[in-house]
Motif scaffolding. Structure first.
Motif, PDB file in Angstrom:
ATOM      1  N   VAL A  27       0.626  -0.961   0.055  1.00 42.80           N
ATOM      2  CA  VAL A  27       0.218  -0.116  -0.085  1.00 42.80           C
ATOM      3  C   VAL A  27       0.845   1.134  -0.104  1.00 42.80           C
ATOM      4  O   VAL A  27       2.111   0.998   0.612  1.00 42.80           O
ATOM      5  N   ALA A  28       0.614   2.380  -0.873  1.00 42.73           N
ATOM      6  CA  ALA A  28       0.917   3.021  -1.124  1.00 42.73           C
ATOM      7  C   ALA A  28       1.690   4.046   0.597  1.00 42.73           C
ATOM      8  O   ALA A  28       1.173   4.877   0.940  1.00 42.73           O
ATOM      9  N   LYS A  29       3.176   4.384  -0.206  1.00 42.97           N
ATOM     10  CA  LYS A  29       3.160   5.240   1.334  1.00 42.97           C
ATOM     11  C   LYS A  29       3.326   6.702   1.125  1.00 42.97           C
ATOM     12  O   LYS A  29       2.584   6.923  -0.442  1.00 42.97           O
ATOM     13  N   THR A  30       3.517   8.113   2.301  1.00 49.55           N
ATOM     14  CA  THR A  30       2.587   8.408   1.984  1.00 49.55           C
ATOM     15  C   THR A  30       4.359   9.949   1.645  1.00 49.55           C
ATOM     16  O   THR A  30       3.892  11.477   1.511  1.00 49.55           O
ATOM     17  N   SER A  31       5.037   9.244   2.193  1.00 49.56           N
ATOM     18  CA  SER A  31       5.797  10.715   1.797  1.00 49.56           C
ATOM     19  C   SER A  31       8.058   9.534   1.762  1.00 49.56           C
ATOM     20  O   SER A  31       7.528   8.184   1.903  1.00 49.56           O
ATOM     21  N   ASN A  32       8.887  10.023   1.263  1.00 46.75           N
ATOM     22  CA  ASN A  32       9.976   9.573   0.863  1.00 46.75           C
ATOM     23  C   ASN A  32      10.504   8.759   2.037  1.00 46.75           C
ATOM     24  O   ASN A  32      10.230  10.008   3.417  1.00 46.75           O
ATOM     25  N   GLY A  33      10.910   7.391   1.969  1.00 49.17           N
ATOM     26  CA  GLY A  33      11.824   7.049   3.219  1.00 49.17           C
ATOM     27  C   GLY A  33      10.339   6.133   4.385  1.00 49.17           C
ATOM     28  O   GLY A  33      11.261   6.099   5.058  1.00 49.17           O
ATOM     29  N   ASP A  34       9.283   6.571   4.200  1.00 45.92           N
ATOM     30  CA  ASP A  34       8.627   5.716   5.104  1.00 45.92           C
ATOM     31  C   ASP A  34       8.897   4.379   4.907  1.00 45.92           C
ATOM     32  O   ASP A  34       9.309   3.664   4.280  1.00 45.92           O
ATOM     33  N   GLU A  35       9.011   4.012   6.338  1.00 45.52           N
ATOM     34  CA  GLU A  35       8.861   2.166   5.996  1.00 45.52           C
ATOM     35  C   GLU A  35       8.606   1.361   5.607  1.00 45.52           C
ATOM     36  O   GLU A  35       7.636   1.488   5.658  1.00 45.52           O
ATOM     37  N   LEU A  36       9.019   0.236   5.274  1.00 48.59           N
ATOM     38  CA  LEU A  36       8.454  -1.104   4.349  1.00 48.59           C
ATOM     39  C   LEU A  36       7.910  -1.878   5.288  1.00 48.59           C
ATOM     40  O   LEU A  36       7.887  -1.830   6.364  1.00 48.59           O
ATOM     41  N   PRO A  37       6.827  -2.575   4.343  1.00 46.48           N
ATOM     42  CA  PRO A  37       5.702  -3.722   5.257  1.00 46.48           C
ATOM     43  C   PRO A  37       7.275  -4.938   5.499  1.00 46.48           C
ATOM     44  O   PRO A  37       7.937  -5.069   4.919  1.00 46.48           O
ATOM     45  N   LYS A  38       7.032  -5.113   6.526  1.00 44.87           N
ATOM     46  CA  LYS A  38       8.183  -6.692   7.105  1.00 44.87           C
ATOM     47  C   LYS A  38       7.977  -7.251   6.293  1.00 44.87           C
ATOM     48  O   LYS A  38       9.550  -7.704   5.696  1.00 44.87           O
ATOM     49  N   ALA A  39       7.176  -8.054   5.268  1.00 45.28           N
ATOM     50  CA  ALA A  39       7.200  -9.126   4.169  1.00 45.28           C
ATOM     51  C   ALA A  39       7.920  -8.218   2.991  1.00 45.28           C
ATOM     52  O   ALA A  39       8.679  -9.258   2.687  1.00 45.28           O
TER      53      ALA A  39
ATOM     54  N   VAL B 125      16.787  26.384  -7.726  1.00 46.55           N
ATOM     55  CA  VAL B 125      16.363  25.518  -8.187  1.00 46.55           C
ATOM     56  C   VAL B 125      15.413  24.540  -7.735  1.00 46.55           C
ATOM     57  O   VAL B 125      13.515  25.027  -8.544  1.00 46.55           O
ATOM     58  N   SER B 126      15.051  23.735  -6.218  1.00 47.53           N
ATOM     59  CA  SER B 126      13.913  23.330  -5.640  1.00 47.53           C
ATOM     60  C   SER B 126      14.640  22.147  -5.064  1.00 47.53           C
ATOM     61  O   SER B 126      16.135  23.201  -4.722  1.00 47.53           O
ATOM     62  N   ILE B 127      13.780  22.462  -4.158  1.00 44.34           N
ATOM     63  CA  ILE B 127      14.062  21.813  -2.535  1.00 44.34           C
ATOM     64  C   ILE B 127      13.481  20.713  -2.357  1.00 44.34           C
ATOM     65  O   ILE B 127      11.399  20.694  -2.989  1.00 44.34           O
ATOM     66  N   SER B 128      13.538  19.035  -2.045  1.00 43.78           N
ATOM     67  CA  SER B 128      11.895  17.822  -1.793  1.00 43.78           C
ATOM     68  C   SER B 128      10.800  18.920  -0.741  1.00 43.78           C
ATOM     69  O   SER B 128      11.342  19.451  -0.219  1.00 43.78           O
ATOM     70  N   ARG B 129       9.907  18.408  -0.870  1.00 45.80           N
ATOM     71  CA  ARG B 129       8.720  18.805  -0.140  1.00 45.80           C
ATOM     72  C   ARG B 129       8.047  19.663  -0.677  1.00 45.80           C
ATOM     73  O   ARG B 129       6.952  20.813   0.585  1.00 45.80           O
ATOM     74  N   VAL B 130       8.489  20.863  -1.725  1.00 53.29           N
ATOM     75  CA  VAL B 130       7.892  21.992  -1.320  1.00 53.29           C
ATOM     76  C   VAL B 130       7.613  22.397  -3.184  1.00 53.29           C
ATOM     77  O   VAL B 130       8.843  21.257  -3.521  1.00 53.29           O
ATOM     78  N   SER B 131       6.795  22.641  -3.993  1.00 50.99           N
ATOM     79  CA  SER B 131       6.516  22.899  -5.145  1.00 50.99           C
ATOM     80  C   SER B 131       7.758  23.394  -6.029  1.00 50.99           C
ATOM     81  O   SER B 131       8.667  24.349  -5.396  1.00 50.99           O
ATOM     82  N   ALA B 132       7.786  23.242  -6.729  1.00 52.55           N
ATOM     83  CA  ALA B 132       9.484  23.318  -7.611  1.00 52.55           C
ATOM     84  C   ALA B 132       8.419  23.925  -8.908  1.00 52.55           C
ATOM     85  O   ALA B 132       7.592  23.269  -9.772  1.00 52.55           O
ATOM     86  N   PRO B 133       9.823  24.535 -10.215  1.00 57.70           N
ATOM     87  CA  PRO B 133      11.087  25.132  -9.741  1.00 57.70           C
ATOM     88  C   PRO B 133      10.765  26.866  -8.918  1.00 57.70           C
ATOM     89  O   PRO B 133       8.993  26.814  -8.413  1.00 57.70           O
TER      90      PRO B 133
ATOM     91  N   ILE C   6      23.028   9.771  12.266  1.00 61.33           N
ATOM     92  CA  ILE C   6      21.944  10.551  12.420  1.00 61.33           C
ATOM     93  C   ILE C   6      20.788   9.827  11.889  1.00 61.33           C
ATOM     94  O   ILE C   6      20.475   9.284  10.456  1.00 61.33           O
ATOM     95  N   GLN C   7      19.524   9.479  12.483  1.00 66.00           N
ATOM     96  CA  GLN C   7      18.426   8.657  12.186  1.00 66.00           C
ATOM     97  C   GLN C   7      17.454   9.818  12.366  1.00 66.00           C
ATOM     98  O   GLN C   7      16.738   9.530  13.640  1.00 66.00           O
ATOM     99  N   CYS C   8      16.928   9.885  11.709  1.00 69.29           N
ATOM    100  CA  CYS C   8      15.543  11.422  12.271  1.00 69.29           C
ATOM    101  C   CYS C   8      13.928  10.404  12.144  1.00 69.29           C
ATOM    102  O   CYS C   8      13.990   9.873  11.218  1.00 69.29           O
ATOM    103  N   ALA C   9      13.241  10.952  12.744  1.00 65.25           N
ATOM    104  CA  ALA C   9      12.225  10.209  12.501  1.00 65.25           C
ATOM    105  C   ALA C   9      11.780  10.078  11.607  1.00 65.25           C
ATOM    106  O   ALA C   9      11.506  11.506  10.135  1.00 65.25           O
ATOM    107  N   ASN C  10      11.216   9.462  11.127  1.00 61.22           N
ATOM    108  CA  ASN C  10       9.772   9.266   9.243  1.00 61.22           C
ATOM    109  C   ASN C  10      11.501   9.344   8.551  1.00 61.22           C
ATOM    110  O   ASN C  10      11.026   9.148   7.090  1.00 61.22           O
ATOM    111  N   ASN C  11      13.032   8.904   9.270  1.00 62.00           N
ATOM    112  CA  ASN C  11      13.994   9.114   8.043  1.00 62.00           C
ATOM    113  C   ASN C  11      13.568  10.337   6.944  1.00 62.00           C
ATOM    114  O   ASN C  11      13.776  10.224   5.930  1.00 62.00           O
ATOM    115  N   TRP C  12      13.967  11.198   7.944  1.00 59.01           N
ATOM    116  CA  TRP C  12      13.655  12.779   7.519  1.00 59.01           C
ATOM    117  C   TRP C  12      14.417  13.434   6.806  1.00 59.01           C
ATOM    118  O   TRP C  12      16.380  12.987   6.531  1.00 59.01           O
ATOM    119  N   HIS C  13      14.292  13.462   5.143  1.00 58.11           N
ATOM    120  CA  HIS C  13      16.165  13.780   4.298  1.00 58.11           C
ATOM    121  C   HIS C  13      15.660  14.365   3.263  1.00 58.11           C
ATOM    122  O   HIS C  13      14.803  14.033   2.655  1.00 58.11           O
TER     123      HIS C  13
END
Length: 331
Positions: free
Chosen positions: A66-78, A217-225, A307-314
């Protein structure tokens, strides 16, 4: 009858046979999700890759979640378990799985992983796919040679300085963490590569970054360009100030919502090596622009850091027209 995949078949063949060097009998796990094919770039490329694996004599296995909502969200164990029990992974998902624990663990046990463009990065047009997917073995080799040449300078260097006409004036050191040469060849145990190719990325030594970064030019998670450049003030490895227009204000709200001081951590420096890439709305493509670059903010675990942020924030901030020095020598 949907024939979109036909135009992708030659690129898929090059990816499977030349980039990954899939051997007859190899099991290839194609990782996707429930929304990936909503994006026409993935919709066309997915069956082409599966077909190319079959033609090369490999055993294609498709797994979806089932699709995740953000980059880096953890995947199902299977899914994570399957990724550690195959020969090679082809990722074609809605959101990038690069910074997931599953991807790191698969790489750690020697699984080759090829990241194809995430659907949310490509958007609802095939334009980037058509322009940037490899068209020949010679093209892959040309980009690889350039990436390896520049990458070797970083591999043997320590102090990095980056400036741009828009106002970037940033210094940092490298060497303590992992490097990633995105030269397009994913044929060695534990290798992780991206298609389109033509990028290098290096983990920044913790606490070493200081100066000013202007993302134009751009930054992840906000509108671009970006309609207005975003200026970041950086001190001792952390962003201390974010100034700009509406995108800067939007990004400040997003990063503040992480409620994590390490969300401001400078973790990565990268340069683009792909002459076909051009500025636009997709951070993925912007990271590959020849003469441009990016700085990563957040988790550095992908580069072997702590460094390991919550939800793999990067997030990656992209800039154009870079002048770069390594140990005082302009490259």
């Amino acid at each position: 009858m949907d024939l979109k995949f036909v135009e992708m078949m030659e690129s898929a063949r090059i990816i499977v046979e030349d980039c990954v060097k899939l051997k007859a009998g190899d099991e290839a796990l194609v990782v996707t999700d429930t929304r990936a094919t909503d994006y026409c770039g993935v919709e066309a490329l997915l069956p082409a890759i599966i077909g190319a694996i079959q033609v090369a004599g490999g055993e294609p296995v498709v797994i979806s979640y089932v699709a995740k909502t953000s980059n880096g969200d953890e995947l199902p164990k299977a899914v994570a378990k399957a990724m550690k029990n195959t020969d090679v992974i082809f990722a074609l998902t809605t959101k990038s799985i690069l910074h997931t624990t599953a991807a790191r663990e698969a790489r750690a046990v020697g699984i080759r992983t090829l990241m194809l463009p995430a659907g949310s990065g490509v958007g609802f047009t095939n334009d980037m796919i058509y322009r940037l997917m490899p068209k020949s073995r010679e093209e892959i080799e040309e980009i690889a040679n350039l990436t390896n040449a520049i990458g070797s300078l970083f591999k043997n260097g320590h102090m990095v300085k980056i400036t741009t006409k828009k106002g970037t004036d940033l210094t940092l050191s490298i060497g303590k963490l992992r490097m990633s040469f995105n030269n397009g060849y994913c044929d060695q145990p534990g290798s992780m590569q991206f298609i389109p190719s033509g990028q290098l990325a290096i983990g920044v030594d913790p606490g070493s970054a200081n100066g000013t970064l202007v993302s134009d030019v751009s930054i992840s998670r906000v509108s671009a360009p970006l309609s207005t450049p975003i200026t970041f003030t950086i001190k001792d490895g952390y962003v201390t100030s974010i100034v700009g227009g509406k995108e800067a204000e939007a990004f400040k709200k997003i990063i503040q919502s992480q409620n994590d001081p390490d969300a401001y951590f400078i973790c990565e420096v990268g340069l683009g090596m792909n002459p076909k890439a051009k500025p636009g709305r997709d951070t993925l493509e912007n990271e590959h622009i020849y003469g441009g670059g990016h700085i990563g903010i957040g988790s550095n675990a992908t580069f072997g850091g702590e460094i390991q942020c919550a939800n793999n924030w990067h997030v990656d901030t992209c800039f154009l027209g870079a002048s770069v020095w390594i140990d005082g020598k302009q490259i």
